[in-house]
Design a protein around this motif. Structure first.
Motif, short mmCIF file in Angstrom:
data_model
loop_
_atom_site.label_atom_id
_atom_site.label_comp_id
_atom_site.label_asym_id
_atom_site.label_seq_id
_atom_site.Cartn_x
_atom_site.Cartn_y
_atom_site.Cartn_z
N PHE A 29 0.84 -1.19 0.00
CA PHE A 29 0.00 0.00 0.00
C PHE A 29 0.87 1.24 0.00
O PHE A 29 1.83 1.35 0.78
N ASP A 30 0.55 2.19 -0.87
CA ASP A 30 1.09 3.53 -0.73
C ASP A 30 0.36 4.18 0.45
O ASP A 30 -0.81 3.88 0.71
N THR A 34 -3.72 6.89 -0.25
CA THR A 34 -4.26 5.53 -0.36
C THR A 34 -4.76 5.07 1.00
O THR A 34 -5.97 4.89 1.20
N VAL A 239 -1.16 -1.24 -4.35
CA VAL A 239 -2.35 -0.40 -4.26
C VAL A 239 -1.89 1.05 -4.12
O VAL A 239 -1.19 1.39 -3.16
N GLY A 240 -2.27 1.89 -5.09
CA GLY A 240 -1.82 3.28 -5.06
C GLY A 240 -2.83 4.19 -5.72
O GLY A 240 -3.86 3.75 -6.24
N ASP A 241 -2.50 5.49 -5.71
CA ASP A 241 -3.45 6.46 -6.28
C ASP A 241 -2.79 7.57 -7.08
O ASP A 241 -3.44 8.21 -7.91
N ASP A 245 2.92 6.78 -8.18
CA ASP A 245 2.69 5.35 -7.94
C ASP A 245 2.61 4.56 -9.24
O ASP A 245 2.68 3.33 -9.22
N SER A 257 -5.69 0.69 -8.46
CA SER A 257 -5.69 2.13 -8.26
C SER A 257 -7.02 2.59 -7.70
O SER A 257 -8.07 2.03 -8.01
N LEU A 258 -6.97 3.62 -6.86
CA LEU A 258 -8.18 4.20 -6.30
C LEU A 258 -8.80 5.16 -7.31
O LEU A 258 -8.09 5.83 -8.06
N GLY A 261 -7.69 8.78 -7.76
CA GLY A 261 -6.28 9.00 -8.11
C GLY A 261 -6.13 9.62 -9.48
O GLY A 261 -7.08 10.02 -10.14
N ASP A 276 -13.34 5.82 -3.68
CA ASP A 276 -12.15 5.77 -2.82
C ASP A 276 -12.47 4.98 -1.55
O ASP A 276 -12.30 5.47 -0.44
N LEU A 278 -11.50 1.84 0.57
CA LEU A 278 -10.47 0.81 0.76
C LEU A 278 -11.08 -0.58 0.96
O LEU A 278 -10.44 -1.58 0.65
#
Length: 345
Positions: A29-30, A34, A239-241, A245, A257-258, A261, A276, A278
């Motif tokens: 995870f970032d 995120t 997992v990043g946004d 990332d 990706s969220l 992002g 967004d 999680l």
């Protein structure tokens, strides 16, 4: 399963995703944007007001939630100006544009540097100031350390070779971050967090029982290198946004990706979460497992049908009309089972 994922706001770009999800060993995870909201606010600013305006002008070209917070708080509004970022995006600020004479701009791993209205300006962390040989007073070093201890991000600002103040920014963890990490950890998946922030800002993650490793002070390029190292342990999902990332999302075996992002992050990912939320990360893994169970159920039903009807048909004990009826009934049963909600079992 892909259709049911879309109904839950999970967009799958590759039909093999569910197969690959079941083999994931590590989820990375970032942190900023995120696991946290990424909506940073300026909590405190101790610097000359004229410098803050110049810093805000320079930060328009940066691509980081902290830069957005600084721009929104300190930039002078004007009708004209260049708000373009180094990554091709546009700084936040609604319909306002901020005018500034920026003749040089350099993006560093931990800050930005440039010449604004004939003044050389540096914005970043203490390490960047030390690396470039800019002087920092003990007072500023102490204030930055206090901010880090409180879990916030201190942004040191200076001009013409000297640090003149600190801007303290911070954001909040996303709703459900705790449950998401715990849910994945319960699946025996290794949880890793990457962030460019200092270690003090990651204490709430480092102490979480579901988190196996937290790598702090990681520059954007370092995220990709970390993903490659982790791949020696098994299949890695990132997992990043954010824009920074994107290379890591592309390097990982699977990228998520969220929805809030950047476009670059979405383009590099295999899965995009429309909201967004999680919790959708855990839902994606649950759908993958449920899809496999449903396939096994259908295979079992088909084998049961074949195991009963074929021997009876071969021996002449089953009327052909009844055999055809059994085919139709079994096909309908398989279809009905396939279209049932995967997560209601």
């Amino acid at each position: 399963s892909i259709e049911q994922a879309v109904e839950r706001g999970i967009v799958i770009f590759d039909e093999t995703v569910f197969e690959r999800l079941r083999d994931v060993d590590v989820v990375v995870f970032d942190k900023t944007g995120t696991l946290t909201t990424g909506q940073m606010d300026v909590l405190e600013a101790d610097a000359p007001s004229d410098l803050l305006a110049i810093v805000a002008a320079l930060e328009q070209r940066a691509s980081h939630p902290a830069a957005d917070a600084i721009v929104n708080t300190f930039a002078q509004r004007n009708q004209e100006g260049d708000r373009s970022r180094a990554d091709g995006g546009v700084a936040d600020g609604s319909d306002h544009k901020y005018a500034a004479d920026i003749t040089e701009f350099t993006s560093h791993a931990t800050g930005v540097e440039g010449v604004v209205e004939d003044t050389r300006v540096l914005v970043g962390n203490l390490d960047l100031f030390a690396e470039l040989g800019w002087s920092v007073s003990e007072r500023i070093e102490t204030r930055a350390a206090e901010a880090r201890t409180a879990g916030h991000l201190p942004v040191v600002v200076g001009r013409d070779g000297h640090a003149e103040g600190v801007i303290v920014v911070g954001d909040e963890p996303r709703v459900g971050w705790d449950d998401t990490l715990t849910h994945l950890n319960d699946r025996d998946i290794e949880i890793v967090v990457l962030t460019g922030d200092d270690e003090a800002a990651t204490d709430f993650l480092d102490s979480h029982p579901a988190v196996d490793h937290v790598f702090a002070g990681v520059p954007p390029a370092g995220k990709t290198a970390t993903i490659r190292r982790l791949q020696s342990r098994g299949q890695v999902t990132m997992v990043g946004d954010g824009t920074n990332d994107a290379p890591a999302l592309a390097t990982a075996d699977l990228g998520i990706s969220l929805g809030g992002g950047t476009a670059l992050a979405s383009d590099a990912a295999d899965i995009s979460l429309v909201d967004d939320d999680l919790a959708a990360v855990g839902t994606t893994f649950d759908l993958a497992d449920a899809a496999r169970r449903r396939v096994k159920q259908n295979n079992g039903l088909a084998l049961l049908y074949n195991g009963i009807t074929i021997p009876l048909a071969v021996t002449g004990l089953l009327n052909p009309v009844f055999a055809m009826g059994a085919v139709v009934a079994t096909g309908g049963l398989l279809a009905a089972n396939s279209f049932r909600d995967l997560l209601t079992e």
